[in-house]
Design an enzyme around this catalytic site. Structure first.
Site, short mmCIF file in Angstrom:
data_model
loop_
_atom_site.label_atom_id
_atom_site.label_comp_id
_atom_site.label_asym_id
_atom_site.label_seq_id
_atom_site.Cartn_x
_atom_site.Cartn_y
_atom_site.Cartn_z
CG PHE A 145 -3.21 15.55 0.61
CD1 PHE A 145 -4.17 14.62 0.98
CD2 PHE A 145 -2.88 15.68 -0.74
CE1 PHE A 145 -4.79 13.82 0.02
CE2 PHE A 145 -3.50 14.88 -1.70
CZ PHE A 145 -4.45 13.96 -1.32
NE ARG B 285 -2.91 7.96 -9.72
CZ ARG B 285 -3.50 7.65 -8.57
NH1 ARG B 285 -2.77 7.30 -7.54
NH2 ARG B 285 -4.81 7.70 -8.44
CG ASP C 126 -4.84 9.03 6.19
OD1 ASP C 126 -4.26 9.65 7.07
OD2 ASP C 126 -5.80 9.52 5.55
CD GLU D 208 -2.81 1.48 0.43
OE1 GLU D 208 -2.45 1.56 -0.75
OE2 GLU D 208 -3.99 1.68 0.81
CG ASP D 209 -0.90 4.77 -1.60
OD1 ASP D 209 -1.55 4.27 -0.65
OD2 ASP D 209 -1.45 5.46 -2.47
P1 5GP Z 1 -6.95 5.05 4.88
O1 5GP Z 1 -8.04 4.10 4.54
O2 5GP Z 1 -5.80 4.46 5.64
O3 5GP Z 1 -7.48 6.28 5.56
O4 5GP Z 1 -6.46 5.66 3.54
C1 5GP Z 1 -5.60 5.08 2.67
C2 5GP Z 1 -5.75 5.74 1.33
O5 5GP Z 1 -6.06 7.13 1.45
C3 5GP Z 1 -4.45 5.70 0.59
O6 5GP Z 1 -4.33 4.52 -0.15
C4 5GP Z 1 -4.56 6.91 -0.29
O7 5GP Z 1 -5.28 6.59 -1.45
C5 5GP Z 1 -5.37 7.89 0.50
N1 5GP Z 1 -4.52 8.87 1.20
C6 5GP Z 1 -4.39 9.00 2.52
N2 5GP Z 1 -3.52 10.00 2.81
C7 5GP Z 1 -3.11 10.49 1.62
C8 5GP Z 1 -2.18 11.53 1.25
O8 5GP Z 1 -1.55 12.22 2.05
N3 5GP Z 1 -2.02 11.72 -0.08
C9 5GP Z 1 -2.67 11.01 -1.02
N4 5GP Z 1 -2.42 11.30 -2.29
N5 5GP Z 1 -3.54 10.01 -0.72
C10 5GP Z 1 -3.74 9.77 0.61
#
Ligand code: 5GP
Length: 183
Positions: free
Chosen positions: A159, A172, A110, A106-107
């Site tokens: 962000f 990207r 969050d 996963e990238d």
């Molecule tokens: P989670 O479900 O953990 O809240 O969110 C994960 C997803 O939220 C990541 O795969 C990504 O798509 C998006 N996301 C969360 N924080 C960021 C951020 O700082 N930048 C970007 N581009 N996407 C984020």
């Protein structure tokens, strides 16, 4: 949009991804693994990571989207994202995971809602082992008690874009990870 500031340079990313790949190679010595990337953000990280892992490996990809209340990127930048947390699958993996060593790639971790959903989904398929590799982690944003087994960088609540991460599908392809300033 105002100028993007580099948070993590391409050199720092390369060094850290090499170390993560070495950890995975060591932990799964003699085994085969499946890298399952979460589209689209993890594609670049997966390709760099997997090429440095010295194991027999296959790739797969999974797609997810959040129901309803994820705001537009502009709103998200302004006030953060407060989701009640429903995630749905938009693309399933192609391979069976039963009895396999699955590494979910996963990238960014969050709130943890996405990975909590995917962990449950994958564990139900009875892999031999299940690990999470996340390039970035924003621990201060967590709503679900989930952690990655391999973490690239822990970052503050900013962000970020680049190295696979987008802002409304843009950026990207930036080689560095950059902060989008909150106005
Ligand atoms: P989670 O479900 O953990 O809240 O969110 C994960 C997803 O939220 C990541 O795969 C990504 O798509 C998006 N996301 C969360 N924080 C960021 C951020 O700082 N930048 C970007 N581009 N996407 C984020």
């Amino acid at each position: 949009m105002t100028e993007l500031k580099i948070l993590i340079s391409r050199e720092q990313i390369a060094t850290r991804v090499t170390a993560m790949a070495a950890d995975i190679t060591r932990d799964f010595a003699g085994e085969q693994v499946i890298f399952v990337g979460v589209l689209k953000g993890a594609a670049i990280f997966l390709s760099d990571l997997a090429r440095q892992v010295k194991l027999e490996a296959t790739f797969d990809f999974i797609g997810v989207s959040s129901y309803g209340n994820r705001p537009s990127p502009a709103q998200e930048l302004k006030s953060g994202w407060d989701s009640t947390g429903e995630v749905r699958l938009t693309k399933d993996a192609d391979q069976s995971m039963q009895g396999k060593n699955v590494i979910l790639v996963e990238d960014i971790l969050d709130t943890g809602l996405t990975l909590t959903y995917l962990k449950k989904l994958i564990l139900a398929r009875q892999p031999k082992t299940f690990r999470i590799a996340a390039l970035l982690d924003k621990p201060s944003r967590r709503k679900q008690p989930i952690q990655a087994d391999y973490v690239g960088f822990s970052i503050p609540d900013e962000f970020v874009v680049g190295y696979g991460l987008d802002y409304a599908e843009r950026y990207r392809n930036l080689p560095d990870i950059c902060v989008v300033p909150r106005e």
